[in-house]
Design a protein around this motif. Structure first.
Motif, PDB file in Angstrom:
ATOM      1  N   VAL A 227      -1.008   1.675  -7.668  1.00 25.94           N
ATOM      2  CA  VAL A 227       0.324   1.659  -8.275  1.00 25.94           C
ATOM      3  C   VAL A 227       1.340   1.585  -7.143  1.00 25.94           C
ATOM      4  O   VAL A 227       1.172   2.221  -6.106  1.00 25.94           O
ATOM      5  CB  VAL A 227       0.556   2.907  -9.159  1.00 25.94           C
ATOM      6  N   ARG A 228       2.383   0.778  -7.366  1.00 29.19           N
ATOM      7  CA  ARG A 228       3.461   0.658  -6.365  1.00 29.19           C
ATOM      8  C   ARG A 228       4.804   0.943  -7.020  1.00 29.19           C
ATOM      9  O   ARG A 228       5.137   0.328  -8.045  1.00 29.19           O
ATOM     10  CB  ARG A 228       3.507  -0.770  -5.799  1.00 29.19           C
ATOM     11  N   ASN A 229       5.560   1.832  -6.380  1.00 29.76           N
ATOM     12  CA  ASN A 229       6.924   2.129  -6.808  1.00 29.76           C
ATOM     13  C   ASN A 229       7.947   1.354  -5.987  1.00 29.76           C
ATOM     14  O   ASN A 229       9.038   1.056  -6.462  1.00 29.76           O
ATOM     15  CB  ASN A 229       7.195   3.631  -6.665  1.00 29.76           C
TER      16      ASN A 229
ATOM     17  N   PHE B   5      -0.738   4.647  11.778  1.00 32.52           N
ATOM     18  CA  PHE B   5      -1.953   4.242  12.500  1.00 32.52           C
ATOM     19  C   PHE B   5      -2.093   2.721  12.481  1.00 32.52           C
ATOM     20  O   PHE B   5      -2.300   2.091  13.529  1.00 32.52           O
ATOM     21  CB  PHE B   5      -3.182   4.909  11.861  1.00 32.52           C
ATOM     22  N   ARG B   6      -1.951   2.135  11.297  1.00 33.82           N
ATOM     23  CA  ARG B   6      -2.115   0.680  11.166  1.00 33.82           C
ATOM     24  C   ARG B   6      -1.149  -0.066  12.088  1.00 33.82           C
ATOM     25  O   ARG B   6      -1.486  -1.095  12.664  1.00 33.82           O
ATOM     26  CB  ARG B   6      -1.846   0.242   9.713  1.00 33.82           C
ATOM     27  N   GLN B   7       0.076   0.468  12.224  1.00 35.23           N
ATOM     28  CA  GLN B   7       1.109  -0.234  12.983  1.00 35.23           C
ATOM     29  C   GLN B   7       1.283   0.314  14.399  1.00 35.23           C
ATOM     30  O   GLN B   7       2.220  -0.071  15.098  1.00 35.23           O
ATOM     31  CB  GLN B   7       2.444  -0.166  12.211  1.00 35.23           C
TER      32      GLN B   7
ATOM     33  N   GLY C  95       3.391  -3.293   2.333  1.00 37.27           N
ATOM     34  CA  GLY C  95       2.000  -3.674   2.606  1.00 37.27           C
ATOM     35  C   GLY C  95       1.570  -4.985   1.992  1.00 37.27           C
ATOM     36  O   GLY C  95       2.200  -6.035   2.175  1.00 37.27           O
ATOM     37  N   GLY C  96       0.480  -4.911   1.259  1.00 28.44           N
ATOM     38  CA  GLY C  96      -0.162  -6.104   0.708  1.00 28.44           C
ATOM     39  C   GLY C  96       0.743  -6.893  -0.230  1.00 28.44           C
ATOM     40  O   GLY C  96       0.681  -8.126  -0.266  1.00 28.44           O
ATOM     41  N   LEU C  97       1.584  -6.195  -0.962  1.00 31.48           N
ATOM     42  CA  LEU C  97       2.460  -6.889  -1.916  1.00 31.48           C
ATOM     43  C   LEU C  97       3.480  -7.754  -1.167  1.00 31.48           C
ATOM     44  O   LEU C  97       3.737  -8.896  -1.548  1.00 31.48           O
ATOM     45  CB  LEU C  97       3.185  -5.867  -2.806  1.00 31.48           C
TER      46      LEU C  97
ATOM     47  N   CYS D 195      -2.192   6.407   0.700  1.00 35.68           N
ATOM     48  CA  CYS D 195      -0.913   6.206   0.007  1.00 35.68           C
ATOM     49  C   CYS D 195       0.145   5.890   1.052  1.00 35.68           C
ATOM     50  O   CYS D 195      -0.107   5.993   2.255  1.00 35.68           O
ATOM     51  CB  CYS D 195      -0.515   7.449  -0.798  1.00 35.68           C
ATOM     52  N   ARG D 196       1.312   5.462   0.601  1.00 37.21           N
ATOM     53  CA  ARG D 196       2.449   5.313   1.522  1.00 37.21           C
ATOM     54  C   ARG D 196       3.526   6.297   1.124  1.00 37.21           C
ATOM     55  O   ARG D 196       3.858   6.414  -0.062  1.00 37.21           O
ATOM     56  CB  ARG D 196       3.002   3.879   1.490  1.00 37.21           C
ATOM     57  N   LEU D 197       4.041   7.004   2.130  1.00 34.16           N
ATOM     58  CA  LEU D 197       5.086   7.995   1.909  1.00 34.16           C
ATOM     59  C   LEU D 197       6.175   7.759   2.943  1.00 34.16           C
ATOM     60  O   LEU D 197       5.875   7.645   4.141  1.00 34.16           O
ATOM     61  CB  LEU D 197       4.514   9.410   2.082  1.00 34.16           C
TER      62      LEU D 197
ATOM     63  N   VAL E   8       5.669   5.578  -2.128  1.00 35.43           N
ATOM     64  CA  VAL E   8       5.827   4.115  -2.151  1.00 35.43           C
ATOM     65  C   VAL E   8       4.704   3.471  -2.974  1.00 35.43           C
ATOM     66  O   VAL E   8       4.941   2.680  -3.881  1.00 35.43           O
ATOM     67  CB  VAL E   8       5.827   3.563  -0.711  1.00 35.43           C
ATOM     68  N   ASP E   9       3.458   3.820  -2.647  1.00 36.22           N
ATOM     69  CA  ASP E   9       2.302   3.292  -3.373  1.00 36.22           C
ATOM     70  C   ASP E   9       1.082   4.157  -3.065  1.00 36.22           C
ATOM     71  O   ASP E   9       1.147   5.025  -2.191  1.00 36.22           O
ATOM     72  CB  ASP E   9       2.026   1.814  -3.016  1.00 36.22           C
ATOM     73  N   TYR E  10       0.014   3.942  -3.816  1.00 39.43           N
ATOM     74  CA  TYR E  10      -1.210   4.715  -3.572  1.00 39.43           C
ATOM     75  C   TYR E  10      -2.382   4.032  -4.246  1.00 39.43           C
ATOM     76  O   TYR E  10      -2.225   3.236  -5.172  1.00 39.43           O
ATOM     77  CB  TYR E  10      -1.088   6.167  -4.077  1.00 39.43           C
TER      78      TYR E  10
HETATM   79  P1  5GP Z   1      -2.029  -2.485   0.177  1.00 40.47           P
HETATM   80  O1  5GP Z   1      -2.556  -3.312  -0.953  1.00 40.47           O
HETATM   81  O2  5GP Z   1      -0.536  -2.572   0.293  1.00 40.47           O
HETATM   82  O3  5GP Z   1      -2.747  -2.699   1.471  1.00 40.47           O
HETATM   83  O4  5GP Z   1      -2.354  -0.960  -0.217  1.00 40.47           O
HETATM   84  C1  5GP Z   1      -1.707  -0.317  -1.291  1.00 40.47           C
HETATM   85  C2  5GP Z   1      -1.924   1.177  -1.196  1.00 40.47           C
HETATM   86  O5  5GP Z   1      -3.300   1.473  -1.422  1.00 40.47           O
HETATM   87  C3  5GP Z   1      -1.605   1.771   0.173  1.00 40.47           C
HETATM   88  O6  5GP Z   1      -1.066   3.058  -0.020  1.00 40.47           O
HETATM   89  C4  5GP Z   1      -2.952   1.862   0.871  1.00 40.47           C
HETATM   90  O7  5GP Z   1      -2.993   2.945   1.779  1.00 40.47           O
HETATM   91  C5  5GP Z   1      -3.894   2.077  -0.294  1.00 40.47           C
HETATM   92  N1  5GP Z   1      -5.187   1.417  -0.097  1.00 40.47           N
HETATM   93  C6  5GP Z   1      -5.561   0.176  -0.494  1.00 40.47           C
HETATM   94  N2  5GP Z   1      -6.820  -0.091  -0.148  1.00 40.47           N
HETATM   95  C7  5GP Z   1      -7.269   1.007   0.502  1.00 40.47           C
HETATM   96  C8  5GP Z   1      -8.537   1.336   1.107  1.00 40.47           C
HETATM   97  O8  5GP Z   1      -9.501   0.583   1.100  1.00 40.47           O
HETATM   98  N3  5GP Z   1      -8.608   2.572   1.699  1.00 40.47           N
HETATM   99  C9  5GP Z   1      -7.548   3.434   1.715  1.00 40.47           C
HETATM  100  N4  5GP Z   1      -7.696   4.636   2.341  1.00 40.47           N
HETATM  101  N5  5GP Z   1      -6.380   3.153   1.126  1.00 40.47           N
HETATM  102  C10 5GP Z   1      -6.233   1.954   0.546  1.00 40.47           C
END
Ligand code: 5GP
Length: 237
Positions: A93-95, A214-216, A99-101, A198-200, A174-176
């Motif tokens: 879910v994204r508020n 960590f990712r960035q 990231g990916g979106l 999640c993102r906070l 933000v999302d989780y």
């Molecule tokens: P995004 O699609 O933007 O990469 O991820 C959306 C949200 O889901 C983010 O909060 C991200 O941390 C979480 N998420 C997506 N896939 C994974 C995963 O494989 N492992 C973990 N730990 N979190 C994920």
């Protein structure tokens, strides 16, 4: 409760059997990974922080009527959970857009998403957790239509509870990502909820307080996780 053999080692957690066939022990390790395991590092205290953070959140969710696999904390880095038959589908879910979106659609990071979005991904590192939908999940037998409806309803219920919890600590959820499994025919929330999944953001400065540090390569990863916990009342001891 007697700890038995390691059954499975994930990227950040290991799973152990117990003398009860319906219970497992989750061991939160310090290992941290990103980009489907392509980047790895051990961050001191992370196992303890995420274990206690997850226990706090799971308790809050249970109290709000959301069924979870969580039973109790066993040590700084271990907890006892019900053994679920895991559904290999990640619910996101994204508020706010991040990231990916943002990468996929080119929308501006931080725009509010009304209503919040709901996405499904297949849990498969080799394929980079590809985005899927309900039709694919049903056709390939990853989840039934009833299971998907329940997972979606529970994922949005979690949003209501946690958006408020983090807002009270001056943060934006933000999302989780959530994962579910089946226990005695019932869908329960499984896996973990921590700043790893999640993102906070700080509500005022929008500073990132989650795994994106960590990712960035922003540094201060565990310090940020501890600050998030402190703001919502997690006791790290
Ligand atoms: P995004 O699609 O933007 O990469 O991820 C959306 C949200 O889901 C983010 O909060 C991200 O941390 C979480 N998420 C997506 N896939 C994974 C995963 O494989 N492992 C973990 N730990 N979190 C994920």
């Amino acid at each position: 409760m007697e700890k038995r053999d390691e059954l499975y080692a994930g990227k950040a957690k290991s799973v152990y059997g117990t003398d009860d066939p319906n219970r497992l022990i989750l061991h939160f390790r310090d290992d941290t990974s990103a980009f489907d395991g392509k980047r790895k590092e051990a961050l001191e205290r992370k196992g303890m922080v995420n274990n206690k953070f997850n226990a706090f959140i799971m308790d809050k969710l249970q109290a709000a009527g959301i069924p979870t696999h969580f039973e109790k904390l066993l040590s700084d880095t271990e907890c006892l959970v019900k053994k679920l038959d895991m559904i290999p589908v990640e619910c996101v879910v994204r508020n706010l857009a991040a990231g990916g979106l943002v990468r996929r659609l080119g929308v501006e990071e931080g725009i509010e998403l009304v209503p919040p979005t709901f996405e499904l991904f297949l849990k498969n590192d080799e394929k980079g957790d590809p985005m899927i939908n309900e039709s694919l999940a049903q056709t390939f037998g990853w989840a039934t239509s009833d299971q998907l409806s329940r997972m979606k309803a529970l994922t949005f219920q979690v949003n209501d509870v946690l958006k408020q919890l983090f807002q009270d600590g001056d943060m934006l959820l933000v999302d989780y990502k959530l994962e579910f499994g089946v226990f005695d025919g019932e869908i329960l929330l499984g896996d973990e909820f921590s700043p790893d999944g999640c993102r906070l953001w700080d509500a005022k400065t929008r500073e990132k307080m989650d795994k994106d540090r960590f990712r960035q390569g922003l540094g201060g990863v565990i310090e940020a996780y501890e600050e998030v916990g402190r703001r919502i009342g997690v006791n790290f001891g």
